[in-house]
Design a protein around this motif. Structure first.
Motif, mmCIF file in Angstrom:
data_model
loop_
_atom_site.group_PDB
_atom_site.id
_atom_site.type_symbol
_atom_site.label_atom_id
_atom_site.label_comp_id
_atom_site.label_asym_id
_atom_site.label_seq_id
_atom_site.Cartn_x
_atom_site.Cartn_y
_atom_site.Cartn_z
ATOM 1 N N GLU A 111 4.435 1.937 -2.784
ATOM 2 C CA GLU A 111 3.684 2.399 -1.617
ATOM 3 C C GLU A 111 4.642 2.800 -0.507
ATOM 4 O OE1 GLU A 111 -0.459 1.065 0.577
ATOM 5 O OE2 GLU A 111 0.934 -0.491 -0.065
ATOM 6 N N ILE A 113 5.018 2.941 3.422
ATOM 7 C CA ILE A 113 4.452 2.294 4.604
ATOM 8 C C ILE A 113 5.235 2.705 5.842
ATOM 9 C CG2 ILE A 113 3.967 0.098 5.751
ATOM 10 C CD1 ILE A 113 2.214 0.465 3.385
ATOM 11 N N ASP A 285 1.284 6.530 2.936
ATOM 12 C CA ASP A 285 0.078 5.922 2.381
ATOM 13 C C ASP A 285 -0.670 5.106 3.423
ATOM 14 O OD1 ASP A 285 0.650 6.959 -0.164
ATOM 15 O OD2 ASP A 285 1.998 5.302 -0.585
ATOM 16 N N ARG A 286 0.078 4.268 4.147
ATOM 17 C CA ARG A 286 -0.543 3.443 5.181
ATOM 18 C C ARG A 286 0.420 3.278 6.340
ATOM 19 N NH1 ARG A 286 -2.739 -2.101 2.883
ATOM 20 N NH2 ARG A 286 -0.769 -2.075 1.721
ATOM 21 N N ASN A 299 -3.773 0.635 7.943
ATOM 22 C CA ASN A 299 -4.693 1.545 7.264
ATOM 23 C C ASN A 299 -3.986 2.886 7.084
ATOM 24 O OD1 ASN A 299 -7.063 2.625 6.139
ATOM 25 N ND2 ASN A 299 -8.356 1.551 7.608
ATOM 26 N N SER A 300 -4.664 3.828 6.477
ATOM 27 C CA SER A 300 -4.080 5.152 6.311
ATOM 28 C C SER A 300 -3.965 5.811 7.688
ATOM 29 C CB SER A 300 -4.948 6.002 5.390
ATOM 30 O OG SER A 300 -6.192 6.305 6.019
#
Length: 336
Positions: A111, A113, A285-286, A299-300
């Protein structure tokens, strides 16, 4: 011999993962075949109609694939990063939590971030704790199901690459700065130089890869130093990449190169990007928003920007109407 030893140590976790995956797949397929056999016996016994038997057989064909998919996804969860009730304090001030107070975050493998927050919100403290430059006072950080305090610092830091805010080069050569351990062949180093856009520049130097790097890289521009730090990270293909406001002091061309490499060469790595420019994390992604060492939002980017009361939205608006509109465009275009 040392190169072989390092390669063995690097490949052993992947080997164990593949072995475990084969063990699981063998037993999953055996279970699926037993289910199909049982279904065949029931169907031939005439206890169910032909139509129902046909539907059951059709679905049983993909049973193995579905079971493998579910179990693989479950296993991947064990390879995530989680921060559990993390609290960091200096030994000289044990009664005072340093910008990180009971922080709990779950980050999935691979992910991307973005980490944002006002000055003093705990962004850099999180990086310091991740590399064990400062031990947790309470809580823990878990990587691949193992608390990092149980992992040797050398082994931990060898799997984490950092592109720092202030680019750091060491006295030596271009080769030694890109490959401090001396384990990569020249062709790999040239390949990385081409990726980061410095191949022509280095090729024009008299000594090529053996060209001198002065103390702190003073004979290179800030952008070139940052790109060499990027190349140092690219060449080892880390599992976790931390970008600590790496584009804060570079020009637009170096910034674009860093962002392009982040999207292409680190697509399988878990990326934690401490952001100075919100534009650079709007397509991640977030977004993790910190406030006073605590989790404020996660969150996104598009979801956070759609909320008027969002702290991330407030930070975006503070950059000016035109740039805030650009950030929204980047965030929403990712999902088109």
């Amino acid at each position: 011999m040392r190169q072989q030893e390092l390669m063995d140590r690097s490949n052993s976790p992947e080997y164990f993962q593949l072995t475990a995956l084969s063990w699981v797949q063998l037993r999953v397929e055996a279970l699926a075949h037993i289910s199909v056999l049982a279904l065949s016996l029931i169907a031939t016994g005439g206890t169910i109609s032909e139509s129902l038997a046909g539907i059951a057989f059709t679905n049983s064909i993909v049973l193995t694939d579905w079971l493998n998919m579910v179990l693989t996804a479950t296993a991947q969860l064990e390879a995530d990063i989680s921060i559990e009730n993390l609290q960091v304090r200096y030994a000289s001030r044990p009664g005072y939590a340093v910008h990180t107070r009971d922080l709990t975050v779950k980050i999935r493998r691979g992910e991307k971030i973005g980490i944002v927050g006002r000055s003093g919100s705990g962004k850099s403290t999180l990086l310091v704790a991740l590399c064990r430059l400062l031990e947790p006072h309470s809580g823990r950080i878990v990587i691949d199901g193992e608390g990092i305090t149980r992992i040797g610092t050398r082994a931990l830091r060898s799997r984490i690459q950092i592109i720092p805010q202030e680019p750091i080069l060491f006295s030596g050569t271009i080769r030694s700065n890109l490959d401090p351990e001396g384990v990569f062949p020249d062709c790999e180093i040239w390949r990385v130089l081409e990726m980061i856009g410095l191949k022509k520049y280095v090729s024009d130097l008299t000594e090529k890869l053996d060209s001198e790097v002065s103390e702190n890289g003073s004979n290179f521009s800030v952008g070139q130093r940052q790109l060499l730090c990027l190349g140092r990270a690219v060449i080892v293909r880390p599992r976790i990449l931390v970008i600590d406001e790496a584009t804060a002091s570079v020009d637009g061309a170096a910034d674009r190169t860093i962002q392009a490499c982040r999207k292409s060469h680190f697509k399988d790595a878990t990326v934690l990007c401490i952001a100075h420019r919100l534009n650079t994390i709007a397509d991640m992604d977030r977004v993790l928003v910190l406030a006073d060492g605590e989790l404020a939002e996660l969150n996104s980017p598009a979801a956070l920007l759609s909320r008027p009361d969002s702290l991330f939205n407030e930070l975006a608006e503070a950059t000016g109407p035109a740039n805030a509109a650009l950030i929204r465009e980047i965030a929403t275009s990712r999902w088109r």
